[in-house]
Motif scaffolding. Sequence first.
Motif, PDB file in Angstrom:
ATOM      1  N   UNK A  90      56.314 -34.927  61.078  1.00 29.49           N
ATOM      2  CA  UNK A  90      55.523 -36.157  61.121  1.00 29.49           C
ATOM      3  C   UNK A  90      56.155 -37.295  61.907  1.00 29.49           C
ATOM      4  N   UNK A  91      57.498 -37.397  61.908  1.00 27.23           N
ATOM      5  CA  UNK A  91      58.142 -38.520  62.585  1.00 27.23           C
ATOM      6  C   UNK A  91      58.586 -38.199  64.009  1.00 27.23           C
ATOM      7  N   UNK A  92      58.275 -37.002  64.502  1.00 26.63           N
ATOM      8  CA  UNK A  92      58.547 -36.688  65.911  1.00 26.63           C
ATOM      9  C   UNK A  92      57.802 -37.724  66.749  1.00 26.63           C
ATOM     10  N   UNK A  93      58.443 -38.303  67.774  1.00 23.62           N
ATOM     11  CA  UNK A  93      57.851 -39.454  68.461  1.00 23.62           C
ATOM     12  C   UNK A  93      56.403 -39.270  68.912  1.00 23.62           C
ATOM     13  N   UNK A  94      56.058 -38.135  69.467  1.00 20.21           N
ATOM     14  CA  UNK A  94      54.671 -37.938  69.918  1.00 20.21           C
ATOM     15  C   UNK A  94      53.707 -37.899  68.737  1.00 20.21           C
ATOM     16  N   UNK A  95      54.129 -37.286  67.640  1.00 16.36           N
ATOM     17  CA  UNK A  95      53.281 -37.261  66.440  1.00 16.36           C
ATOM     18  C   UNK A  95      53.188 -38.642  65.801  1.00 16.36           C
TER      19      UNK A  95
END
Length: 352
Positions: free
Chosen positions: A317-322
């Motif tokens: 969830x905290x991956x930059x694109x997500x």
Amino acid sequence: MTTKRDFRFGYALLGGSLGMFATTGIAAAAEQITFVSQGGAYQQAQTVAILDPTAKKLGITVNQDSIPDAWPAIKTQVGSGKPIWDVVDTPTGNCLRGGEQGLIEKLDFSKIPNGAAMPESYRSPYSVSYEFYSSVLAYSQKTFPKDAPNSWADFWDVKKFPGRRALRNHPFATLEAALMADGVAPDKLYPLDVERAFKKLEEIKPHITVWWTSGAQSAQLLNDGEVDMEMAWNGRVSAVAKEGAKVAFTYNQGVLQSTSLCILKGAPDLETAVKFLNEAVDPVHQANLPLNIDYGPGNPKAFDTGVIKPERAAQLPSEPANAAKQALMSYAWWSSPAGEATEKRWASFMQK
């Protein structure tokens, strides 16, 4: 005010009214802290990924405790003048209102360089983000093998996307979803237009089959095919998908939520607690967390370490694109008088 999600991966009491008590680190170390989290598989994962490596690197002992909801105990311990806990992993709203009420230490970020390097929206004067999860739109792939719902406007569109629906019986994320369904951009939600949100919720209310109250219930609804789409936590959906359920979710218009680390006012080992907190949000330690459980690291620099492979990062969830597709929950707003009044209003909305 309840800011805590329930145990998403099966909380189990392991003895004593406060649950698990364990020790990591070097038994003979002079320095020690007591760290409190939420138990279950989540605390087991952070022990392997973060707590043990932090204890070893700093040469300290990390005593662990667990409790389903730390807030009442924080008030009791600090109120007694003799707190026994040092660092608490708790929903971010607890850290903020604890700071406002004199229950949580104000952080000196000159001593917490790993926290200081995090985005301002991921920290506060009393806390640093520790892990992220999302409230997402999940759906049955049996019902929607193609052209699945991909926004809260789709969720509200009962003609284009017919089916049984479920929402959480709690205002957190639910009001945000209603506003996004009504056309508000994810980065323009706060301060929430509460009247507009409840008006939009009145539209969908007759079409909600279940208002779920626990993460386990939400997962069961999808797994058993009792609903065709719902708001759910990403980790719960991933868990049933791994077990073979034909379910999926989208991070589009998700609501990114967090737990944070904060230090109790008058913590018995304050200096060591500050060192621990800094190390616990070290990018490499943080990167190890999603290798053990389906949560995103609180420190976005974890994605620059090379520890998290691209295919794994894409699931988090905290991956930059997500994260860019989602609304970042404002715990400052929810812990404000307006937010607390909205929580109280929720009960009357559900009773109508």
